[in-house]
Scaffold this motif. Structure first.
Motif, short mmCIF file in Angstrom:
data_model
loop_
_atom_site.label_atom_id
_atom_site.label_comp_id
_atom_site.label_asym_id
_atom_site.label_seq_id
_atom_site.Cartn_x
_atom_site.Cartn_y
_atom_site.Cartn_z
N THR A 153 2.38 1.74 -3.53
CA THR A 153 1.38 2.23 -4.49
C THR A 153 1.07 3.69 -4.20
OG1 THR A 153 0.43 0.03 -4.53
CG2 THR A 153 -0.93 1.77 -5.42
N ARG B 196 -13.45 3.16 -10.23
CA ARG B 196 -14.02 2.14 -9.35
C ARG B 196 -14.60 2.79 -8.08
NH1 ARG B 196 -9.74 -2.20 -8.67
NH2 ARG B 196 -9.09 -0.84 -6.99
N ASP B 197 -13.83 3.70 -7.48
CA ASP B 197 -14.32 4.37 -6.27
C ASP B 197 -15.53 5.25 -6.58
OD1 ASP B 197 -12.37 3.12 -4.85
OD2 ASP B 197 -11.25 4.94 -4.28
N GLU C 166 -3.54 2.83 -14.07
CA GLU C 166 -4.25 2.24 -12.95
C GLU C 166 -4.91 3.31 -12.06
OE1 GLU C 166 -1.48 0.25 -10.39
OE2 GLU C 166 -3.03 -0.18 -8.88
N ALA C 167 -4.33 4.51 -12.03
CA ALA C 167 -4.90 5.59 -11.20
C ALA C 167 -6.31 5.92 -11.69
CB ALA C 167 -4.00 6.82 -11.27
N THR D 33 -5.23 4.57 -0.95
CA THR D 33 -4.47 3.34 -0.70
C THR D 33 -4.00 3.28 0.75
OG1 THR D 33 -3.63 3.66 -2.94
CG2 THR D 33 -2.60 1.93 -1.69
N SER E 236 0.85 -1.21 0.00
CA SER E 236 0.00 0.00 0.00
C SER E 236 0.88 1.25 0.00
CB SER E 236 -0.89 0.05 1.24
OG SER E 236 -1.61 -1.13 1.36
N GLY F 187 -6.99 11.05 -10.55
CA GLY F 187 -6.80 9.63 -10.22
C GLY F 187 -5.56 9.43 -9.35
N ARG G 247 -8.71 3.02 -10.74
CA ARG G 247 -9.07 3.08 -9.32
C ARG G 247 -10.07 4.20 -9.06
NH1 ARG G 247 -5.41 1.03 -5.09
NH2 ARG G 247 -3.95 -0.40 -6.03
N MET H 193 -5.75 7.68 -5.85
CA MET H 193 -4.96 6.45 -5.62
C MET H 193 -4.01 6.65 -4.43
SD MET H 193 -2.84 4.47 -8.54
CE MET H 193 -1.26 3.73 -8.32
N ARG I 282 -12.84 7.97 1.66
CA ARG I 282 -12.43 7.49 0.33
C ARG I 282 -13.50 7.65 -0.77
NH1 ARG I 282 -10.39 1.37 -0.81
NH2 ARG I 282 -10.70 1.42 -3.05
#
Ligand code: SF4
Ligand code: FES
Length: 257
Positions: free
Chosen positions: A152, A238-239, A231-232, A187, A149, A179, A235, A183, A195
């Motif tokens: 990241t 997704r959030d 990936e940022a 994390t 974590s 992002g 994520r 992220m 979050r």
């Protein structure tokens, strides 16, 4: 070496702007790009002309202040390099170099190569923080952070808020920037309480500030001087979806499906 510079000159946001051409006959290849512009500006001032406005502060790639487009690429031709860390040895004698400001509705031009990135501040103000009680520093081991974590989060925290991702995006989206913050904070254990709310508020503020949407062009990944990963954005999406579903549930709706 001898260079020709074509530089965007614009007095303010209302001025139409135009390219002007300057010849620099003796550029030292050890100079940084910004030092080369300093030399041009000294010459312009001596001639009684207006110097070229550009932003810079740390000049070592950490503050995110510098940034404009060189030969069609935000921060210039070198990967993972800010304008302030770009050196003239990467150009050759006789080159014609085109410099223009970041172009995005949410980044109005202040003057020449300087744009107003206050819209980024508004996104941070909307949710790019954690709430913590003021007072003495907590005991360092009171909240343990797993190593993956931490790694990241630190990768994402490398974002310097320069805006190159927006300038490179065909939609002028700020999703790599937002992002990266989501992220980074999302994390860490300290970032968990806010979050989902953070993602919802930051995404809504991006819309309000006039940034576009990501359509997976991924130009931002190439332009980012800090190599923030795609990936940022994944994520963040997704959030944001989770936050939206939670809101629907709270409002008593059944949600999709
Ligand atoms: S994500 Fe990269 S390009 Fe975008 S603001 Fe952060 S450092 Fe700059
Ligand atoms: S001047 Fe600070 S990153 Fe370039």
């Amino acid at each position: 070496m001898k260079l020709t510079l074509k530089i965007w000159r614009q007095k303010n946001a209302k001025d139409a702007g135009r390219f002007e051409t300057y010849d620099l006959p003796d550029v030292n290849h050890h100079m940084s790009f910004l030092e080369m512009l300093d030399v041009l500006n000294e010459k312009l001032i001596k001639e009684g002309k207006d110097p070229v406005a550009f932003d810079s502060d740390c000049r070592e790639g950490i503050c995110g202040t510098c940034g404009f487009v060189i030969d069609g690429r935000p921060h210039g031709p070198l990967r993972a390099t800010t304008v302030c860390q770009l050196h003239m040895r990467h150009f050759k004698d006789g080159d014609v170099i085109v410099c223009e400001p970041f172009r995005a509705k949410a980044f109005p031009v202040i003057r020449d190569l300087v744009v107003d990135r206050a819209s980024f501040d508004k996104i941070i103000q909307a949710g790019g923080f954690i709430s913590a009680s003021a007072g003495s520093a907590p005991e360092a081991n009171s909240i343990l952070v797993p190593k993956p974590s931490q790694e990241t989060a630190m990768d994402a925290a490398a974002c310097i808020g320069c805006g190159a991702c927006v300038a490179s995006c065909p939609n002028a989206a700020a999703m790599l920037f937002a992002g990266a913050k989501i992220m980074h904070l999302g994390t860490l254990p300290q970032g968990q309480p806010e979050r989902m709310d953070r993602a919802a508020k930051m995404v809504e503020e991006m819309d309000k500030q006039g940034f576009g949407y990501c359509t997976n062009a991924k130009e931002c990944i190439d332009a980012c001087p800090k190599e923030i990963p795609f990936e940022a954005i994944v994520r963040m999406n997704r959030d944001y979806i989770k936050a939206t579903l939670a809101r629907v549930e709270r409002a008593g709706g059944g949600g999709p499906g």
